[in-house]
Design an enzyme around this catalytic site. Structure first.
Site, PDB file in Angstrom:
ATOM      1  N   HIS A 330       7.450   5.811   8.394  1.00 29.32           N
ATOM      2  CA  HIS A 330       7.830   4.082   7.556  1.00 29.32           C
ATOM      3  C   HIS A 330       7.483   4.847   6.815  1.00 29.32           C
ATOM      4  CE1 HIS A 330       3.952   2.763   8.495  1.00 29.32           C
ATOM      5  NE2 HIS A 330       3.773   2.146   7.099  1.00 29.32           N
ATOM      6  N   ASP A 331       6.483   5.450   6.452  1.00 32.59           N
ATOM      7  CA  ASP A 331       6.256   5.731   4.932  1.00 32.59           C
ATOM      8  C   ASP A 331       6.506   7.573   4.652  1.00 32.59           C
ATOM      9  OD1 ASP A 331       4.731   3.387   3.953  1.00 32.59           O
ATOM     10  OD2 ASP A 331       3.054   3.919   4.959  1.00 32.59           O
ATOM     11  N   LYS A 334       6.408   8.563   1.291  1.00 37.73           N
ATOM     12  CA  LYS A 334       5.502   8.643   0.930  1.00 37.73           C
ATOM     13  C   LYS A 334       5.163   9.768  -0.020  1.00 37.73           C
ATOM     14  CE  LYS A 334       1.101   8.142   2.792  1.00 37.73           C
ATOM     15  NZ  LYS A 334       0.404   7.884   3.469  1.00 37.73           N
ATOM     16  N   HIS A 359       8.909   4.232  -2.587  1.00 33.34           N
ATOM     17  CA  HIS A 359       8.694   5.279  -1.177  1.00 33.34           C
ATOM     18  C   HIS A 359       9.919   5.059   0.186  1.00 33.34           C
ATOM     19  CE1 HIS A 359       5.468   2.326  -0.328  1.00 33.34           C
ATOM     20  NE2 HIS A 359       5.885   2.529   1.229  1.00 33.34           N
ATOM     21  N   HIS A 383      10.062  -1.342   5.497  1.00 31.56           N
ATOM     22  CA  HIS A 383       8.815  -2.139   5.864  1.00 31.56           C
ATOM     23  C   HIS A 383       7.785  -3.406   4.453  1.00 31.56           C
ATOM     24  CE1 HIS A 383       7.605   1.792   4.434  1.00 31.56           C
ATOM     25  NE2 HIS A 383       6.548   1.260   3.842  1.00 31.56           N
ATOM     26  N   HIS A 384       8.523  -2.971   4.138  1.00 35.06           N
ATOM     27  CA  HIS A 384       7.967  -4.066   2.898  1.00 35.06           C
ATOM     28  C   HIS A 384       8.475  -4.974   1.726  1.00 35.06           C
ATOM     29  CE1 HIS A 384       4.355  -1.304   2.339  1.00 35.06           C
ATOM     30  NE2 HIS A 384       4.774  -0.358   1.710  1.00 35.06           N
ATOM     31  N   ASP A 412       3.012  -3.456   9.638  1.00 37.18           N
ATOM     32  CA  ASP A 412       2.129  -2.652   8.308  1.00 37.18           C
ATOM     33  C   ASP A 412       1.099  -3.037   7.590  1.00 37.18           C
ATOM     34  OD1 ASP A 412       1.648  -0.187   6.299  1.00 37.18           O
ATOM     35  OD2 ASP A 412       3.742  -1.680   4.892  1.00 37.18           O
TER      36      ASP A 412
HETATM   37 FE   FE2 Z   1       4.716   1.876   2.388  1.00 32.82          FE
HETATM   38 FE   FE2 Z   2       2.505   2.045   5.308  1.00 30.75          FE
END
Ligand code: FE2
Ligand code: FE2
Length: 484
Positions: A330-331, A334, A359, A383-384, A412
């Site tokens: 998911h990240d 990033k 991200h 996810h955010h 998360d």
């Molecule tokens: Fe994230």
């Molecule tokens: Fe995360």
């Protein structure tokens, strides 16, 4: 070549037998380009150039099959030295890495001095900047070796973890060795350097110069360093390919993943079954988490929490497998965020938040390229997002967020709050759930929160490890909105 992969039968059916490893790994290599400060597609372009050189010198097909994956994964260790580099230069390490690739840093002169001035402690007051520059200059050799060492060891171990052979791992380990013995980490010289590494180093430089300065400058740059950085015979092979234009063919294609897939030796084509796909996702989760010591194990922590919720819901095994992969990756976007932001102990500026909020967009851009990951990439990139539309980056609302996306959002937040971050310590479980409950049901799904709470009660002793000191926690920072 590798135990965890298989070669396709003549009646290979992607829907039944799995997907080609070339498609999956070349798509995920875009994440490595982000961390290296390179344009999207750099690893794939390097692979195409390297494979053409290998064929030009008559490399046997078995060896070509190994070289192919070594080229795609040459930067697998790149995230592991990001934090260390940031602490050395006190500046944007992604930009510094990107700009270093076309510099001849082994020569002391105007070019290396200009590079240091452009990238060391750029935002610091004058005196602090001078002090940092002098310290970097004094320790340049030791620190360069240390940085390469961290990167090459991690890169080799990630290749092994995916199931690749020792030839692939050691090629990645020796990527930064130079023909004249002046490279790192072991100062190998000439033919002591694995042939794969010699090709990979040459190919990556050609790819960088090609994009920034064009084909003529790319060839000129490697010819200038021939016998110093590069094996002269390989430079000659690259030259003859460049003269017929065969070296640069299709490197500007809009579908580089398909172009690079066509260069994998057909008779040695690798198929990634379900277990291998899991191995690849686990390995890339390691790449993501290595970016900063403060997100150590975040991806696997989120995956564990998400699977716990999914099991409470009684979800089907295939759905849990897909959710776990989405959580592990998911990240991945990033990797585009510099450590100046990820490790900043103070509040972020609006501009820095702007970088952070991009991200999940990069997560989508990377994962949607992987065959069979279309649905998974939407879940991972959400996810955010929050049920009330106040999340980011697409500001999706409840109707657009399916159960896997809701689970991932809760998992998360849970891992981000319970783990230590540079701007605060980890929180005890009661505090974590107290904060998450404040966001449910308006922002986070209440059933997902409840399921996670039940699963944590059931796991019992694990609670102890989640409880950490909150002595230094600043309540103003305690928002249930993880930075990454
Ligand atoms: Fe994230
Ligand atoms: Fe995360």
């Amino acid at each position: 070549m590798r135990e965890s992969f298989s070669n396709p039968a003549s009646d290979f059916n992607p829907a039944k037998d799995g997907v080609r490893a070339a498609h999956v790994i070349s798509a995920l290599s875009y994440a490595l380009d982000l961390t290296e400060g390179q344009p999207p597609g750099h690893s794939v372009q390097s692979c195409m150039i390297g494979m053409r050189i290998a064929r030009q010198i008559g490399m046997p097909v078995d060896a070509q099959a190994d070289l192919y994956y070594a080229l795609l994964l040459k930067d697998a260790g790149c995230s592991s030295n990001a934090s260390r580099l940031f602490h050395i230069i006190r500046s944007d390490e992604i930009k510094a890495k990107g700009d270093l690739k076309d510099k001849d840093w082994t020569k002391v002169g105007w070019e290396s001095l200009q590079y240091a001035v452009d990238h060391v402690a750029t935002g610091a007051p004058f005196l602090e900047r001078v002090r940092t520059l002098l310290r970097v200059a004094a320790k340049q050799q030791v620190e360069s070796c240390e940085l390469v060492q961290i990167r090459c060891e991690r890169g080799a171990s990630i290749a092994r973890r995916m199931g690749f052979s020792e030839a692939v791992a050691s090629a990645i380990h020796s990527l930064d060795e130079h023909w004249n013995g002046g490279g790192y980490p072991d100062g190998l010289r000439g033919e002591q350097i694995p042939l794969f590494s010699r090709i990979m180093n040459l190919a990556q430089t050609l790819a960088v110069f090609l994009v920034v300065h064009g084909p003529g400058a790319a060839l000129h740059a490697v010819e200038k360093r021939s016998g110093r950085w590069y094996d002269p015979d390989l430079v000659k092979a690259a030259r003859s390919l460049a003269l017929s234009n065969a070296l640069w063919l299709d490197l500007d294609s809009r579908n580089l993943v398909a172009q690079v897939a066509a260069l994998e030796p057909r008779e040695k084509m690798l198929i990634a079954g379900e277990d291998t796909l899991d191995n690849i996702c686990d390995a890339f989760a390691e790449v993501i988490d290595a970016k900063s010591p403060f997100t150590f194990r975040h991806s696997s922590g989120v995956a564990d929490a998400a699977v716990s919720i999914a099991k409470q819901f009684g979800m089907a095994k295939s759905q849990i497998v897909s959710l776990r992969r989405a959580a592990l990756l998911h990240d991945i976007g990033k990797l585009s965020v510099p450590n100046t932001i990820l490790e900043k102990p103070d509040k972020l500026t609006n501009e820095e938040w702007g970088v952070v909020k991009k991200h999940p967009y990069y997560t989508l851009e990377i994962l949607r390229r992987v065959p069979g990951f279309a649905e998974l990439s939407d879940v991972a990139a959400a996810h955010h997002e929050r049920l009330d539309g106040r999340g980011y980056w697409r500001h999706w609302e409840a109707a657009q967020l399916n159960t896997p996306a809701r689970i991932l959002a809760v998992a998360d937040v849970f891992d981000a709050l319970s783990a230590r971050r540079p701007y605060r310590d980890g929180l005890p479980l009661e505090t974590v759930f107290g904060m998450i409950h404040k966001d449910a049901p308006q922002a986070l799904d209440a059933e997902c929160v409840e399921a996670l709470e039940v699963s944590k009660v059931e796991t019992g002793p694990a609670l102890v490890t989640l409880s950490r000191s909150v002595g230094q926690t600043r309540t103003s920072e305690l928002v249930s909105e993880p930075r990454v």
